[in-house]
Enzyme design. Structure first.
Site, short mmCIF file in Angstrom:
data_model
loop_
_atom_site.label_atom_id
_atom_site.label_comp_id
_atom_site.label_asym_id
_atom_site.label_seq_id
_atom_site.Cartn_x
_atom_site.Cartn_y
_atom_site.Cartn_z
CE LYS A 102 -6.01 3.66 -8.96
NZ LYS A 102 -5.70 4.82 -8.11
N GLY B 9 -5.90 4.28 -3.21
CA GLY B 9 -5.25 4.73 -4.44
C GLY B 9 -3.97 5.50 -4.15
CB CYS B 10 -3.19 8.14 -1.63
SG CYS B 10 -4.54 9.26 -1.97
N1 LIG Z 1 -11.64 -4.33 -1.06
C1 LIG Z 1 -10.44 -4.49 -1.63
N2 LIG Z 1 -9.75 -5.64 -1.45
C2 LIG Z 1 -8.53 -5.81 -1.99
N3 LIG Z 1 -7.92 -4.90 -2.75
C3 LIG Z 1 -8.56 -3.72 -2.98
C4 LIG Z 1 -9.84 -3.45 -2.43
N4 LIG Z 1 -10.22 -2.20 -2.81
C5 LIG Z 1 -9.22 -1.71 -3.55
N5 LIG Z 1 -8.21 -2.63 -3.67
C6 LIG Z 1 -6.94 -2.46 -4.38
O1 LIG Z 1 -6.41 -1.22 -3.93
C7 LIG Z 1 -5.71 -0.57 -4.99
C8 LIG Z 1 -6.33 0.81 -5.22
O2 LIG Z 1 -7.49 0.64 -6.01
P1 LIG Z 1 -8.76 1.55 -6.02
O3 LIG Z 1 -9.53 1.17 -7.24
O4 LIG Z 1 -9.45 1.44 -4.70
O5 LIG Z 1 -8.10 2.96 -6.15
P2 LIG Z 1 -8.75 4.40 -5.94
O6 LIG Z 1 -10.19 4.36 -6.25
O7 LIG Z 1 -7.90 5.35 -6.70
O8 LIG Z 1 -8.55 4.64 -4.40
P3 LIG Z 1 -9.23 5.83 -3.54
O9 LIG Z 1 -10.49 5.21 -3.05
O10 LIG Z 1 -8.21 6.05 -2.50
O11 LIG Z 1 -9.45 7.00 -4.45
C9 LIG Z 1 -5.82 -1.50 -6.20
O12 LIG Z 1 -4.69 -2.32 -6.28
C10 LIG Z 1 -7.08 -2.31 -5.89
O13 LIG Z 1 -7.12 -3.54 -6.55
C1 LIG Z 2 -5.97 14.94 -0.18
C2 LIG Z 2 -6.61 13.74 -0.80
N1 LIG Z 2 -6.03 13.19 -1.89
C3 LIG Z 2 -6.58 12.11 -2.47
C4 LIG Z 2 -7.74 11.55 -1.96
C5 LIG Z 2 -8.35 10.34 -2.65
O1 LIG Z 2 -8.45 9.26 -1.84
C6 LIG Z 2 -8.31 12.15 -0.82
N2 LIG Z 2 -9.43 11.67 -0.23
N3 LIG Z 2 -7.71 13.25 -0.27
#
Ligand SMILES: Nc1ncnc2c1ncn2[C@@H]1O[C@H](COP(=O)(O)OP(=O)(O)OP(=O)(O)O)[C@@H](O)[C@H]1O
Ligand SMILES: Cc1ncc(CO)c(N)n1
Length: 268
Positions: free
Chosen positions: A173, A208-209
């Site tokens: 991602k 991500g979730c």
């Molecule tokens: N600012 C944004 N605009 C559009 N799409 C986004 C943006 N930020 C994240 N995404 C999309 O959201 C989805 C999750 O990606 P991301 O890389 O944020 O996951 P993550 O880091 O696991 O999330 P988290 O921050 O919840 O841990 C992907 O499809 C990504 O392209």
């Molecule tokens: C419980 C939980 N799972 C996953 C994430 C990652 O976004 C978070 N902040 N909290």
């Protein structure tokens, strides 16, 4: 009725973890079930505490789910310790779980760590081989592949390495990378760049979730992996673009963006 299970941690602020997953599955019209791995005390500014459930209680929850309402798809999120990861792996094998999406959660959007260093190697060894899809973000991809990602070519290289090592499709991602929101899906030996526009919105707690549970929802309905991921990406993008602004830190998405477009008479 299609049924999906989330195995993840509870987020008291409702934007990530179990709460995000249940909202997402429900918004997809899928019956949502949960096996809780941990309680977290957190809000949009950070995580102040984590309380893991015991291995025995986690296994008891999995037995209750799989011996009754059998899920069509399973999403796995935060699992912070080795013992719990091994229990999940054992039970997934015992019940022959289908359509398993593993989100290797390591650090929250707020920057707080959600897994121990030792547990990462157990995650790789015990859970990755059972996954039908792995969904690391760029920092997680770096940790798993063991290389730094500075360019999109590095993203391809690292994603291929993970695919070759664990034998399962990988969605790297791009939310933490570059000026766009392009994600890379590597499946059946082929690269698919899933293009996305980056929205200028700091409220991305739980993206991500939300993405992984949307993918699991779509898989439970029988969509192909590529279609399930594309539809999920659109759902997340619209939930970010809805510009909800809650909390003092990085706020949650609007999981209900679609339902809120309907008029009240339709909902009730
Ligand atoms: N600012 C944004 N605009 C559009 N799409 C986004 C943006 N930020 C994240 N995404 C999309 O959201 C989805 C999750 O990606 P991301 O890389 O944020 O996951 P993550 O880091 O696991 O999330 P988290 O921050 O919840 O841990 C992907 O499809 C990504 O392209
Ligand atoms: C419980 C939980 N799972 C996953 C994430 C990652 O976004 C978070 N902040 N909290």
């Amino acid at each position: 009725m299609y049924k999906a299970l989330t195995i993840a941690g509870s987020d008291s602020s409702g934007g990530a973890g179990i709460q995000a997953d249940i909202k997402t599955m429900t918004a997809h019209g899928v019956y949502a079930m949960s096996v809780i791995t941990a309680l977290t005390a957190q809000n949009t500014t950070g995580v102040t505490g984590i309380m893991d459930v015991s291995k025995e209680f986690l296994e008891e929850q999995m037995d209750c789910v799989f011996t009754d309402i059998v899920p069509d798809a399973v999403k796995i999120g935060m699992v912070s310790s080795e013992g719990l990861i091994r229990s999940i792996s054992k039970k997934l094998k015992q019940y022959g779980a289908q359509n398993v999406v593993v989100d290797p959660v390591m650090v929250a959007t707020s920057g707080s760590r959600l897994i121990t260093e030792e547990a990462i190697s157990v995650l790789k060894e015990a859970l990755f081989p059972l996954a039908d899809l792995l969904t690391p973000n760029v920092p997680e991809t770096e940790v798993i592949a063991g290389i730094k990602i500075k360019t999109k070519e590095d993203m391809v290289k690292a994603t291929k390495m993970i695919y070759n090592r664990y034998g399962c499709p990988v969605l790297c991602k791009g939310g933490h990378f570059g000026n766009d929101a392009d994600d890379l899906l590597y499946i059946d030996g082929e690269i698919h760049w899933l293009k996305g526009e980056r929205y200028d919105n700091p409220n991305t707690h739980g993206t991500g979730c939300t993405l992984s549970s949307a993918i699991a929802s779509n898989l439970s309905k029988g969509y192909s992996m590529i279609e399930a991921v594309k539809l999920a990406k659109t759902y997340v993008a619209k939930a970010i673009d809805d510009n909800m602004n809650l909390g003092k830190g990085r706020g949650p998405l609007n999981h209900m963006w679609k339902i809120m477009q309907c008029d009240d008479n339709f909902i009730f």
